[in-house]
Design a protein around this motif. Structure first.
Motif, PDB file in Angstrom:
ATOM      1  N   GLY A 124       0.796  -1.129  -0.071  1.00 24.38           N
ATOM      2  CA  GLY A 124      -0.015  -0.062   0.032  1.00 24.38           C
ATOM      3  C   GLY A 124       0.779   1.264  -0.061  1.00 24.38           C
ATOM      4  O   GLY A 124       1.944   1.130   0.275  1.00 24.38           O
ATOM      5  N   GLY A 125       0.110   2.468  -0.328  1.00 22.39           N
ATOM      6  CA  GLY A 125       0.898   3.743  -0.202  1.00 22.39           C
ATOM      7  C   GLY A 125       1.635   3.896   0.868  1.00 22.39           C
ATOM      8  O   GLY A 125       2.952   4.199   1.219  1.00 22.39           O
ATOM      9  N   ALA A 126       0.792   3.811   2.149  1.00 22.41           N
ATOM     10  CA  ALA A 126       1.414   4.129   3.527  1.00 22.41           C
ATOM     11  C   ALA A 126       2.652   3.230   3.704  1.00 22.41           C
ATOM     12  O   ALA A 126       3.701   3.939   4.363  1.00 22.41           O
ATOM     13  CB  ALA A 126       0.353   3.911   4.538  1.00 22.41           C
ATOM     14  N   GLN A 127       2.778   1.938   3.401  1.00 20.09           N
ATOM     15  CA  GLN A 127       3.727   1.024   3.547  1.00 20.09           C
ATOM     16  C   GLN A 127       4.957   1.467   2.907  1.00 20.09           C
ATOM     17  O   GLN A 127       6.104   1.343   3.435  1.00 20.09           O
ATOM     18  CB  GLN A 127       3.252  -0.231   3.382  1.00 20.09           C
ATOM     19  N   GLY A 151      -0.863  18.139   3.623  1.00 19.78           N
ATOM     20  CA  GLY A 151      -0.236  17.043   2.923  1.00 19.78           C
ATOM     21  C   GLY A 151      -1.020  15.884   3.454  1.00 19.78           C
ATOM     22  O   GLY A 151      -1.394  15.740   4.649  1.00 19.78           O
ATOM     23  N   TYR A 152      -0.982  14.792   2.647  1.00 19.91           N
ATOM     24  CA  TYR A 152      -1.559  13.643   3.028  1.00 19.91           C
ATOM     25  C   TYR A 152      -0.773  12.412   2.586  1.00 19.91           C
ATOM     26  O   TYR A 152      -0.308  12.511   1.544  1.00 19.91           O
ATOM     27  CB  TYR A 152      -2.833  13.175   2.531  1.00 19.91           C
ATOM     28  N   HIS A 153      -0.135  11.632   3.481  1.00 14.62           N
ATOM     29  CA  HIS A 153       1.004  10.474   3.332  1.00 14.62           C
ATOM     30  C   HIS A 153       0.372   9.066   3.566  1.00 14.62           C
ATOM     31  O   HIS A 153       1.098   8.239   3.591  1.00 14.62           O
ATOM     32  CB  HIS A 153       2.198  10.844   3.662  1.00 14.62           C
ATOM     33  N   VAL A 233       6.866  15.898   0.331  1.00 17.34           N
ATOM     34  CA  VAL A 233       6.025  16.773  -0.655  1.00 17.34           C
ATOM     35  C   VAL A 233       5.571  15.871  -1.442  1.00 17.34           C
ATOM     36  O   VAL A 233       5.624  14.840  -1.854  1.00 17.34           O
ATOM     37  CB  VAL A 233       6.805  17.872  -1.457  1.00 17.34           C
ATOM     38  N   GLU A 234       3.916  16.474  -1.555  1.00 17.81           N
ATOM     39  CA  GLU A 234       3.205  16.085  -2.828  1.00 17.81           C
ATOM     40  C   GLU A 234       3.637  17.099  -3.786  1.00 17.81           C
ATOM     41  O   GLU A 234       3.090  18.501  -3.211  1.00 17.81           O
ATOM     42  CB  GLU A 234       1.864  15.925  -2.397  1.00 17.81           C
ATOM     43  N   PRO A 235       3.909  16.952  -4.908  1.00 18.33           N
ATOM     44  CA  PRO A 235       4.019  17.901  -5.852  1.00 18.33           C
ATOM     45  C   PRO A 235       2.726  18.897  -6.228  1.00 18.33           C
ATOM     46  O   PRO A 235       2.799  19.964  -6.465  1.00 18.33           O
ATOM     47  CB  PRO A 235       4.295  17.338  -7.330  1.00 18.33           C
ATOM     48  N   ASP A 266       9.341  12.644  -2.785  1.00 22.12           N
ATOM     49  CA  ASP A 266       8.472  13.162  -3.533  1.00 22.12           C
ATOM     50  C   ASP A 266       7.431  12.006  -3.607  1.00 22.12           C
ATOM     51  O   ASP A 266       7.444  10.910  -4.061  1.00 22.12           O
ATOM     52  CB  ASP A 266       9.037  13.456  -5.046  1.00 22.12           C
ATOM     53  N   ASP A 267       6.337  12.319  -2.907  1.00 25.87           N
ATOM     54  CA  ASP A 267       5.171  11.359  -2.770  1.00 25.87           C
ATOM     55  C   ASP A 267       4.275  11.392  -3.971  1.00 25.87           C
ATOM     56  O   ASP A 267       3.371  12.633  -4.262  1.00 25.87           O
ATOM     57  CB  ASP A 267       4.121  11.719  -1.564  1.00 25.87           C
ATOM     58  N   GLU A 268       4.467  10.479  -4.845  1.00 27.34           N
ATOM     59  CA  GLU A 268       3.539  10.508  -6.091  1.00 27.34           C
ATOM     60  C   GLU A 268       2.606   9.504  -6.276  1.00 27.34           C
ATOM     61  O   GLU A 268       2.150   8.998  -6.926  1.00 27.34           O
ATOM     62  CB  GLU A 268       4.709  10.133  -7.365  1.00 27.34           C
ATOM     63  N   ILE A 269       2.067   8.958  -4.948  1.00 25.28           N
ATOM     64  CA  ILE A 269       1.294   8.053  -4.788  1.00 25.28           C
ATOM     65  C   ILE A 269      -0.243   8.287  -5.354  1.00 25.28           C
ATOM     66  O   ILE A 269      -0.767   7.444  -6.092  1.00 25.28           O
ATOM     67  CB  ILE A 269       1.001   7.722  -3.121  1.00 25.28           C
ATOM     68  N   GLN A 270      -0.564   9.609  -5.272  1.00 27.23           N
ATOM     69  CA  GLN A 270      -1.582   9.879  -5.886  1.00 27.23           C
ATOM     70  C   GLN A 270      -1.504  10.552  -7.465  1.00 27.23           C
ATOM     71  O   GLN A 270      -2.458  10.466  -8.216  1.00 27.23           O
ATOM     72  CB  GLN A 270      -2.808  10.746  -5.278  1.00 27.23           C
ATOM     73  N   MET A 271      -0.513  11.255  -7.663  1.00 23.34           N
ATOM     74  CA  MET A 271      -0.296  12.132  -8.688  1.00 23.34           C
ATOM     75  C   MET A 271       0.499  11.507  -9.895  1.00 23.34           C
ATOM     76  O   MET A 271       0.617  11.900 -11.051  1.00 23.34           O
ATOM     77  CB  MET A 271       0.170  13.700  -8.429  1.00 23.34           C
ATOM     78  N   GLY A 295       2.327   4.310  -5.864  1.00 21.39           N
ATOM     79  CA  GLY A 295       1.243   3.156  -5.466  1.00 21.39           C
ATOM     80  C   GLY A 295       0.185   3.491  -6.590  1.00 21.39           C
ATOM     81  O   GLY A 295       0.419   3.490  -7.597  1.00 21.39           O
ATOM     82  N   LYS A 296      -0.871   3.234  -5.917  1.00 21.66           N
ATOM     83  CA  LYS A 296      -2.266   3.463  -6.445  1.00 21.66           C
ATOM     84  C   LYS A 296      -2.156   2.955  -8.127  1.00 21.66           C
ATOM     85  O   LYS A 296      -2.526   1.642  -8.380  1.00 21.66           O
ATOM     86  CB  LYS A 296      -2.773   4.825  -6.556  1.00 21.66           C
ATOM     87  N   ALA A 297      -2.310   3.933  -9.110  1.00 23.45           N
ATOM     88  CA  ALA A 297      -2.371   3.522 -10.481  1.00 23.45           C
ATOM     89  C   ALA A 297      -1.425   2.580 -11.214  1.00 23.45           C
ATOM     90  O   ALA A 297      -1.517   2.264 -12.336  1.00 23.45           O
ATOM     91  CB  ALA A 297      -2.638   4.899 -11.100  1.00 23.45           C
TER      92      ALA A 297
END
Ligand SMILES: Cc1ncc(COP(=O)(O)O)c(C=O)c1O
Length: 471
Positions: A124-127, A151-153, A233-235, A266-271, A295-297
């Motif tokens: 998962g993203g958080a992991q 921000g959300y991580h 950061v989330e960009p 750089d947290d790219e989990i959603q973007m 993660g995610k997509a």
């Protein structure tokens, strides 16, 4: 055999299922954000179908985890093929898809940022965020991070410590490693009351001031050392409301970080994966990160897989040796097979052109909607196919959470009119004031389907704010 655990029927009605859910499911997740919670039965393309087979046009695509469309035939096939070939394998052993996928991401980042690095997978993203925290702590020997307000991580304990919302930490004890939260350049609601056209990135100057003297508590000029190890950061802020920073912000921030030996994570989990018009969202902002978390997509929401890429110096076997991290499912072959196919698909099609073109078209329509309903929509913006629509009071600025909630719930009723077809509309609400529709449409949408989406949004406005239709 008839025991309590076998005593169930699979054809229960929705009412019966809801009753069971009320009693047996934890309410600790986000299901009960909607009352009553909603069941869906099947999914295809950018539609979810409920138990009556009513289609719901989805404008959030599982928070961007299913960007390539529900039941994407190519990616589904990759999963099915892997089920027949190597469905399970302990992560202690190798399989080709894992290695090829890691190599593809490594080569891609070498070409984009001129940096060598390695990939560590997780589920998962958080992991994956947790793994990145280990890498940062391991390589710097420090445990304090900077992160952005808004921000959300993720919601594991480590990820919660770098996620600004106190709501996620409040009931879970003391967080000694809680991040120092820095205001994000949210220009529509500038935290410093400045205007984008004239501010000259005042916010970056404010951050730089923290390092002026040791008495600001961040920096020891004699030792040349910061107490902080990395800036997460989330960009483009995702849960924070698809907030897009101004040009020049990240290069100016990175300069300060480099001067003080602070890593950029750089947290790219959603973007990531073209949501923001580029493979990595950070590519829009002209900086090279030290670590990228994703993660995610990556698997289009099929068998989950997440991971991180880190610069060689941070993750080489000499510094991050075998056993530094592990999870039973971390590089599960179903996940890596789908991800490997997804990455090849992303290389074969020009998703940069596609997401930018469709995103620009969608944003033009949203801006037109904002022009027609200025007493409802305060701000619209977008980058690639990450779009935002901020619902405000009549003055076009004060956040209107109640109206946002009403519009969200109205979409879930499933009785809107899509050119003669009865449909619902699935939206996601984000933002600091929970008044932003964060739109993450499916990459497959045609211009006509974008037009229909905007017509449905207009129906929500007309139903939920009938007294605010005039300009
Ligand atoms: C930017 C970002 N980071 C981390 C996470 C956490 O990922 P997960 O929910 O898979 O743990 C999310 C999830 O929404 C996210 O959007």
């Amino acid at each position: 055999m008839s025991t309590a655990i076998t005593d169930f029927r699979s054809a229960a009605s929705e009412e019966e299922l809801l009753e069971l859910e009320q009693k047996y499911c934890s309410w600790g997740d986000t299901v009960h954000y909607l009352d009553p919670p909603k069941f869906f039965e099947r999914a295809e393309g950018h539609y979810l179908y409920d138990r009556e087979d009513t289609p719901y046009l989805d404008l959030q695509m599982w928070y961007s985890a299913a960007s390539f469309g529900y039941a994407n035939p190519r990616l589904n096939q990759a999963l099915k093929d892997q089920v027949d070939k190597l469905p399970q394998l302990a992560c202690q052993y190798l399989h080709a898809e894992k290695v090829e996928l890691a190599a593809a991401i490594g080569r891609l980042n070498a070409s984009k940022f001129g940096l060598d690095g390695r990939v560590q997978f997780n589920v998962g993203g958080a992991q994956a965020i947790e793994d990145s925290l280990k890498i940062v702590r391991n390589s710097t020997g420090k445990s304090l991070m900077f992160a952005f307000m808004g921000g959300y991580h993720g919601r594991t304990l480590g990820a919660s410590a770098i996620t600004s919302s106190y709501r996620y930490r409040r009931r879970f004890g003391h967080f000694s490693d809680r991040a120092h939260f820095v205001p994000f350049p949210y220009c529509f609601r500038c935290p410093y009351g400045k205007k984008r056209e004239t501010c000259e990135l005042y916010c970056v100057d404010q951050f730089a001031k923290n390092f002026e003297t040791e008495y600001k508590s961040f920096w020891d000029p004699k030792a040349g050392e910061s107490e902080f190890a990395a800036f997460y950061v989330e960009p483009v802020q995702a849960t924070g409301g698809y907030v897009i920073p101004p040009a020049g912000y990240f290069p100016a921030l990175k300069k300060i970080l480099d001067e003080h030996n602070i890593l950029l994570v750089d947290d790219e989990i959603q973007m990531g994966f073209y949501r923001a018009g580029k493979f990595w969202a950070i590519e829009n902002f002209d900086v090279a990160p030290d670590i990228i978390v994703f993660g995610k997509a990556l698997t289009n929401g099929l068998n989950p897989l997440s991971g991180l890429w880190a610069r060689e110096e941070l993750i080489a076997p000499e510094v991050f040796p075998p056993g530094s991290t592990h999870s039973t499912f971390s590089s599960n072959p179903l996940g890596t097979a789908v991800a490997w196919e997804a990455v090849r698909m992303m290389a074969e099609e020009d998703f940069e052109e596609l997401t930018r073109r469709k995103g620009a078209y969608f944003l033009t329509q949203l801006r037109e909607l904002q022009r027609r309903y200025p007493k409802v929509i305060g701000d619209t913006d977008g980058i690639g196919l990450a779009l935002r629509m901020e619902i405000c009071r009549e003055d076009g600025y004060e956040p209107d959470r109640d109206l946002t909630d009403r519009m969200f719930a109205e979409g879930m009723k499933g009785d809107l009119d899509a050119r003669g077809r009865k449909v619902g509309l699935v939206l996601d609400v984000g933002g600091y004031y929970k008044n932003v529709f964060t739109l993450a449409p499916c990459f497959d949408m045609t211009e006509e389907e974008i037009d229909i989406s905007v017509e449905l949004l207009e129906q929500l406005i007309r139903r939920c704010a009938p007294d605010r239709l005039s300009r």
